[in-house]
Scaffold this active site. Structure first.
Site, short mmCIF file in Angstrom:
data_model
loop_
_atom_site.label_atom_id
_atom_site.label_comp_id
_atom_site.label_asym_id
_atom_site.label_seq_id
_atom_site.Cartn_x
_atom_site.Cartn_y
_atom_site.Cartn_z
N LYS A 121 -37.58 51.28 6.10
CA LYS A 121 -36.51 50.66 6.89
C LYS A 121 -35.44 51.70 7.23
CE LYS A 121 -36.76 46.04 4.80
NZ LYS A 121 -37.07 45.28 6.02
N ARG A 148 -45.59 38.77 2.85
CA ARG A 148 -46.77 37.93 3.11
C ARG A 148 -47.97 38.42 2.31
NH1 ARG A 148 -46.28 39.23 9.39
NH2 ARG A 148 -44.11 39.24 8.73
N1 BES Z 1 -37.64 41.42 3.61
C1 BES Z 1 -37.90 41.62 4.97
C2 BES Z 1 -37.32 40.54 5.89
C3 BES Z 1 -35.82 40.43 5.91
C4 BES Z 1 -35.10 40.96 6.97
C5 BES Z 1 -35.14 39.74 4.94
C6 BES Z 1 -33.74 40.83 7.03
C7 BES Z 1 -33.77 39.60 5.00
C8 BES Z 1 -33.07 40.14 6.04
C9 BES Z 1 -39.40 41.65 5.22
O1 BES Z 1 -40.17 42.14 4.18
C10 BES Z 1 -39.62 42.54 6.40
O2 BES Z 1 -39.27 43.68 6.32
N2 BES Z 1 -40.19 42.00 7.47
C11 BES Z 1 -40.44 42.75 8.64
C12 BES Z 1 -41.74 42.26 9.23
C13 BES Z 1 -42.23 43.09 10.38
C14 BES Z 1 -42.63 44.46 9.89
C15 BES Z 1 -43.38 42.39 11.02
C16 BES Z 1 -39.29 42.51 9.61
O3 BES Z 1 -38.77 41.40 9.67
O4 BES Z 1 -38.89 43.45 10.29
ZN ZN Z 2 -40.35 44.26 4.20
#
Ligand code: BES
Ligand code: ZN
Ligand code: ZN
Length: 498
Positions: free
Chosen positions: A276, A350
């Site tokens: 991230k 997931r």
């Molecule tokens: N934990 C994150 C989602 C999240 C985002 C939680 C903001 C709380 C606040 C999750 O694991 C994630 O990173 N999801 C990705 C999925 C994508 C790669 C398809 C996302 O939302 O960017």
């Molecule tokens: Zn994630």
């Protein structure tokens, strides 16, 4: 904090501040409010007129009573339109007034609230709202000279005949409010403190206190059980990871429904090798908010001992990049033998939930609710105050939505049409963990989870990525973790019991 109830006249209470709610259409100075207004020389009604206080939600008017009545001050608080005064608004005005009066020299408060709620509900929700409003997320700030907090809160129910019912309502409010704050505390804890091991320790305390059956799989055991999806994410972290289950079995039950509650427990989500951006990455300690809510519910279940079986499953791990971590393109095998191409290691929730959902079903869950901070896309779609809900059974979705609305938690359904299944096609494995484009991000997450739900099971997925964490404070709640989901699940359990 001490909670009391009273059926005395509100003007006779020896408290620092008496809180009375008024509605938009009629700041009606009749009854007890009329009496108080008169005793204060009509100052309330005149001020309301002069300042054009319209009773809008959170509008307030504070007056000193100069010993004309027993309470030292009276605070009028706007509660919006009377017809729209639901559980959510009741909780919010109690929480907001508590936050505005706490640490301001008030030792004791009394709430004299009107509305169509039954009095037990009003007391429970009120107690719960005061407790959640008093939560301070600054758990690591050295305490400067502490400002005195409110020590006593009384709920005035003028027509109250059965004090035992009021005590029950207070206890229930305390139980739920404190469990929510406990969950929020876990979410506030930084990831160097709240490791998967620490969560297991907390769960062990719950299991001992309430004699809940506990099963913990370390990585070796999880691997032996075929949980290749969970283990693949866990590999990248030097912390031990665990698949954890608590199970509550009632003495007797009238229903065949076995409720499975599954909570995403990623104690830190860096994204892994699909790392991230650093902006706000620190907030990803909250990626275990689903697990925290689920464990808080098990605490309440241990106390309330409902008459249905409840199985909780929480996959607990970090998601970190390292020489051992999963790489984009790796293929991993879940407990049902299906192969997943992990195209993006940041869609780890997931992947770990796949095995968690399968395990909950193996343990006998017939009706499942999972809570997961799954996608940033749900924030784009619904913002920070509404949880995304998706499922495979309209009846079950509706039951969860009803429980949510009763609890004041806002949820909105997104579709799970079969056509969305195409989003998860992989050229090499059974599924990819992410779609090839950014379309329908939250639905894609749900469609992936759905692949791990057996035909007979009813399943609901709550995407709490937006609602588990407040970026700024609200009048009724501090910024940071919210404990979302706990109230809905408790109401759901109550409804299934019926
Ligand atoms: N934990 C994150 C989602 C999240 C985002 C939680 C903001 C709380 C606040 C999750 O694991 C994630 O990173 N999801 C990705 C999925 C994508 C790669 C398809 C996302 O939302 O960017
Ligand atoms: Zn994630
Ligand atoms: Zn995550």
């Amino acid at each position: 904090m001490q909670f009391l109830f009273s059926n005395q006249k509100p003007d006779s209470l020896k408290v620092d501040t008496l809180v009375i709610n008024i509605f938009e259409e009629a700041a009606n100075f009749v009854g007890e409010l009329g009496k108080i207004d008169k005793a204060l020389g009509n100052i309330l009604s005149e001020e309301v007129k002069a300042s054009e206080l319209k009773g809008k939600l959170y509008d307030t008017l504070l007056v000193h009573t100069h010993s004309k009545i027993s309470p030292k001050k009276v605070l009028l608080v706007g509660s919006g339109k009377e017809k729209e005064f639901d559980n959510d608004k009741l909780s919010k005005i109690v929480g907001a007034t508590f936050r505005s009066l706490n640490k301001k020299g008030n030792q004791s408060l009394a709430f004299f609230l009107c509305g169509s709620h039954d009095f037990q509900e009003r007391i429970s929700l009120g107690v719960e709202a005061v407790i959640t409003a008093s939560f301070d997320p600054a758990i690591y700030k050295s305490k400067e000279e502490e400002k005195k907090e409110v020590g006593k809160v009384t709920f005035v129910e003028a027509t109250l005949k059965d004090p035992r019912k009021a005590s029950v309502a207070i206890k229930r409010g305390e139980l739920v409010g404190e469990a929510i704050n406990w969950a929020r505390h876990l979410v506030s804890e930084p990831a160097n403190v709240l490791t998967p091991t620490k969560v297991v320790e907390e769960a062990r305390k719950i299991s001992r206190t309430y004699q809940l059956r506990m099963e913990v799989l370390d990585e070796k055991k999880a691997k032996a059980k075929g949980m290749g999806a969970f283990c693949a994410i866990a590999r990248g972290s030097d912390e031990s990871s665990y698949m954890l289950s608590l199970q509550y079995i009632p003495k007797s039950s009238k229903t065949k429904t076995v409720l499975g509650i599954v909570g995403k427990g990623v104690t830190f989500d860096s994204g892994g090798l699909s790392i991230k951006p650093s902006d706000k990455m620190e907030e990803m300690k909250m990626d275990m908010a689903g697990a925290a809510a689920v464990l808080a519910v098990m605490k309440i279940v241990g106390e309330l001992k409902p008459s249905i079986e409840i199985i909780s499953v929480t996959p607990l791990t970090e998601n970190l990049p390292s020489g051992k971590s999963i790489k984009p393109g790796d293929v991993v095998r879940a407990m049902n033998g299906k192969n997943i191409e992990v195209v993006n290691t940041d869609a780890e929730g997931r992947v770990v939930l796949a095995d968690a959902l399968l395990w909950a079903q193996e343990k006998g869950a017939t009706h499942i609710v999972d809570l997961a901070t799954l996608t940033g896309a749900v924030i784009v779609a619904l913002g920070h105050e509404v949880t995304g809900i998706m499922g495979n059974s309209e009846a079950w979705v509706k039951q969860v939505l009803d429980a949510a609305s009763e609890s004041g938690e806002k949820m909105w359904q997104l579709p799970t049409f079969d056509l969305y299944k195409d989003l998860l096609k992989s050229s090499i494995a059974d599924y990819a963990n992410v779609p090839s484009s950014r379309q329908a991000g939250s639905i894609a997450g749900a469609m992936f989870l759905l692949e791990f739900i057996k035909e007979k099971a009813a399943w609901v997925h709550l995407d709490i990525a937006g609602t588990a964490w407040l970026e700024g404070e609200k009048p009724y709640l501090a910024k940071g973790p919210t404990g979302v989901g706990v109230k809905t699940l408790i109401n759901l359990i109550k409804d299934i019991e019926k």
